[in-house]
Enzyme design. Structure first.
Site, PDB file in Angstrom:
ATOM      1  N   LYS A  96      39.521 -17.708  71.980  1.00  0.00           N
ATOM      2  CA  LYS A  96      39.109 -18.635  70.914  1.00  0.00           C
ATOM      3  C   LYS A  96      37.600 -18.545  70.699  1.00  0.00           C
ATOM      4  O   LYS A  96      36.892 -17.964  71.537  1.00  0.00           O
ATOM      5  CB  LYS A  96      39.510 -20.055  71.307  1.00  0.00           C
ATOM      6  CG  LYS A  96      38.775 -20.545  72.544  1.00  0.00           C
ATOM      7  CD  LYS A  96      39.363 -21.834  73.094  1.00  0.00           C
ATOM      8  CE  LYS A  96      38.563 -22.292  74.293  1.00  0.00           C
ATOM      9  NZ  LYS A  96      39.271 -23.262  75.123  1.00  0.00           N
ATOM     10  N   TYR A 154       5.211 -25.640  63.356  1.00  0.00           N
ATOM     11  CA  TYR A 154       5.369 -26.943  62.686  1.00  0.00           C
ATOM     12  C   TYR A 154       4.980 -28.096  63.608  1.00  0.00           C
ATOM     13  O   TYR A 154       5.381 -28.128  64.776  1.00  0.00           O
ATOM     14  CB  TYR A 154       6.834 -27.159  62.273  1.00  0.00           C
ATOM     15  CG  TYR A 154       7.278 -26.313  61.122  1.00  0.00           C
ATOM     16  CD1 TYR A 154       6.635 -26.369  59.881  1.00  0.00           C
ATOM     17  CD2 TYR A 154       8.367 -25.450  61.265  1.00  0.00           C
ATOM     18  CE1 TYR A 154       7.076 -25.583  58.812  1.00  0.00           C
ATOM     19  CE2 TYR A 154       8.807 -24.675  60.207  1.00  0.00           C
ATOM     20  CZ  TYR A 154       8.157 -24.739  58.983  1.00  0.00           C
ATOM     21  OH  TYR A 154       8.588 -23.962  57.947  1.00  0.00           O
TER      22      TYR A 154
HETATM   23  C1  LIG Z   1      39.368 -23.065  76.455  1.00  0.00           C
HETATM   24  C2  LIG Z   1      40.580 -23.321  77.206  1.00  0.00           C
HETATM   25  C3  LIG Z   1      40.825 -22.684  78.446  1.00  0.00           C
HETATM   26  C4  LIG Z   1      39.800 -21.836  79.145  1.00  0.00           C
HETATM   27  O1  LIG Z   1      38.890 -22.656  79.831  1.00  0.00           O
HETATM   28  P1  LIG Z   1      37.688 -22.031  80.683  1.00  0.00           P
HETATM   29  O2  LIG Z   1      37.055 -23.175  81.358  1.00  0.00           O
HETATM   30  O3  LIG Z   1      36.770 -21.383  79.685  1.00  0.00           O
HETATM   31  O4  LIG Z   1      38.287 -21.037  81.601  1.00  0.00           O
HETATM   32  C5  LIG Z   1      42.070 -22.865  79.035  1.00  0.00           C
HETATM   33  N1  LIG Z   1      43.003 -23.654  78.450  1.00  0.00           N
HETATM   34  C6  LIG Z   1      42.797 -24.309  77.288  1.00  0.00           C
HETATM   35  C7  LIG Z   1      43.865 -25.160  76.717  1.00  0.00           C
HETATM   36  C8  LIG Z   1      41.583 -24.179  76.640  1.00  0.00           C
HETATM   37  O5  LIG Z   1      41.365 -24.845  75.505  1.00  0.00           O
END
Ligand SMILES: *Cc1c(COP(=O)(O)O)cnc(C)c1O
Length: 375
Positions: free
Chosen positions: A38, A267
């Site tokens: 993701k 700035y």
């Molecule tokens: C993002 C996510 C993960 C991965 O988590 P990490 O801490 O980056 O390993 C696992 N499960 C779900 C449902 C997530 O949203």
């Protein structure tokens, strides 16, 4: 866009593969390792990263929304693609045309999927998300039994798995994860009931610190990209082979100038030189993910040495003090994240300055700059 940006994100494919293989070794032999890709693979590029994980043996991928899953499948990624955040009714057919697996958390979604499955005369596999203590998406454990009972009456639906998510698995000392895992196990995950049922709850913290929570599948995110979920503490805690950060962020000096003592910089003149100062101007600003909160705080590497960000970070520019570094010139390489010679700036170090976590730094840098891939 024609023309190469001064700002380049460099992603190491071998680091991605290394991390995948290392995590696979940590999980139990038969446990599948799903790659969370993701947020454009936490800023590393969803497709390129998925290809690297595939090469390392990955068959399971996770994204937030259906559009990401479709893009991934269209790009030729094989294996299971899980969509974690649900879907709009109008998009239901995409699960069938692109062979995707929905994670569901309400019976309405199951009904929509069922009716489409009946129309198409096919079966669709779904996984059920249960909220065992994260207090985020998912049905509550006491609703679970009835939910599954209803699910199993719906034509065209194959109940293929159940998922939960740990809120505190990055804290090895916390008892919360064990308690939550017990709640998950109590849902009748026991593989005897539905032999092919896939149960998954462990994230990076679960894999690293609670190996007993592996079940049939684990979902790694941050660790695949080379970071420990508990930041620098995790790096210190790690024994044996370590995860390798896969991202570097580099740029080039645009201009160098020397100003007298008492000169205001950027700035608001929030920085006033306290001596004659040589300043290098960099083409990186908050638009490029370098948070304005790092004004007068951040550090970068140039000629293998550290230089401080002085004055406010602008939209596309910032200034660094290079008074103590010899013969800095326009065009010299500057590293904002990663190694240069013998020093390294980590996502954890930047996150600490911002009161954030490496996850956010990787997304900010990776998703706002051109990426190149190296072995
Ligand atoms: C993002 C996510 C993960 C991965 O988590 P990490 O801490 O980056 O390993 C696992 N499960 C779900 C449902 C997530 O949203």
């Amino acid at each position: 866009m024609l023309g190469k940006s001064f700002n380049q994100i460099e992603i190491s494919r071998s680091a991605l593969r290394h991390n995948y293989k290392l995590l696979k070794q940590l999980a139990r032999t038969k446990t599948r390792l799903l790659a969370m890709v993701k947020a454009d693979a936490y800023g590393h590029g969803m497709l390129e990263s998925s290809l690297a994980f595939s090469e390392a043996g990955c068959h399971d991928f996770g994204v937030a929304e259906i559009a990401e899953a479709v893009e991934l499948r269209k790009s030729g990624i094989e294996g299971n693609i899980f969509v974690f955040l649900g879907f709009a009714a109008a998009d239901v057919s995409l699960f069938f045309s692109y062979d995707l697996i929905p994670i569901i958390y309400d019976i309405e979604s199951a009904r929509i999927l069922s009716s489409e499955a009946v129309t198409q005369n096919v079966e669709i596999t779904v996984h059920v998300k249960v909220d065992c203590g994260m207090t985020r998406l998912g049905i509550m454990p006491d609703e679970f039994e009835e939910f599954v009972a209803v699910l199993q009456t719906l034509p065209g639906i194959k109940y293929g798995g159940l998922a939960s998510h740990f809120p505190r698995a990055d804290e090895p000392e916390s008892s919360q994860t064990r308690e939550q895992f017990l709640r998950f196990e109590c849902l009748g995950v026991s593989e005897s009931k539905v032999p092919e049922l896939v149960a998954h709850t462990a994230n990076s913290g679960g894999i690293l610190y609670f190996p007993d929570s592996s079940c049939s599948m684990v979902r790694a995110g941050i660790s695949l990209y080379g970071y420990y979920p508990d930041g620098e503490t995790g790096v210190e805690r790690a024994t044996g082979e370590k995860l390798q950060p896969a991202m570097r962020f580099k740029t080039k000096v645009l201009q160098v100038k020397t100003v007298t003592k008492g000169t205001g910089v950027s700035y608001g003149h929030t920085y006033i030189t306290d001596k004659e100062t040589t300043i290098a101007v960099l083409p990186v600003g908050y638009e490029d993910g370098l948070s304005r909160s790092l004004s007068n705080k951040g550090e970068v590497l140039i000629h293998g040495k550290r230089a401080s960000v002085i004055g406010r970070i602008c939209m596309n520019l910032c200034m660094i003090d290079v008074s103590d570094i010899d013969s800095v010139q326009a065009g010299d390489e500057v590293v904002l994240l990663g190694r240069q010679q013998s020093d390294e700036i980590t996502g954890d170090a930047i996150a600490n300055l911002m009161g954030s976590i490496s996850y956010e730094i990787l997304c900010l840098f990776g998703n706002n700059n051109q990426r190149t891939y190296v072995e």
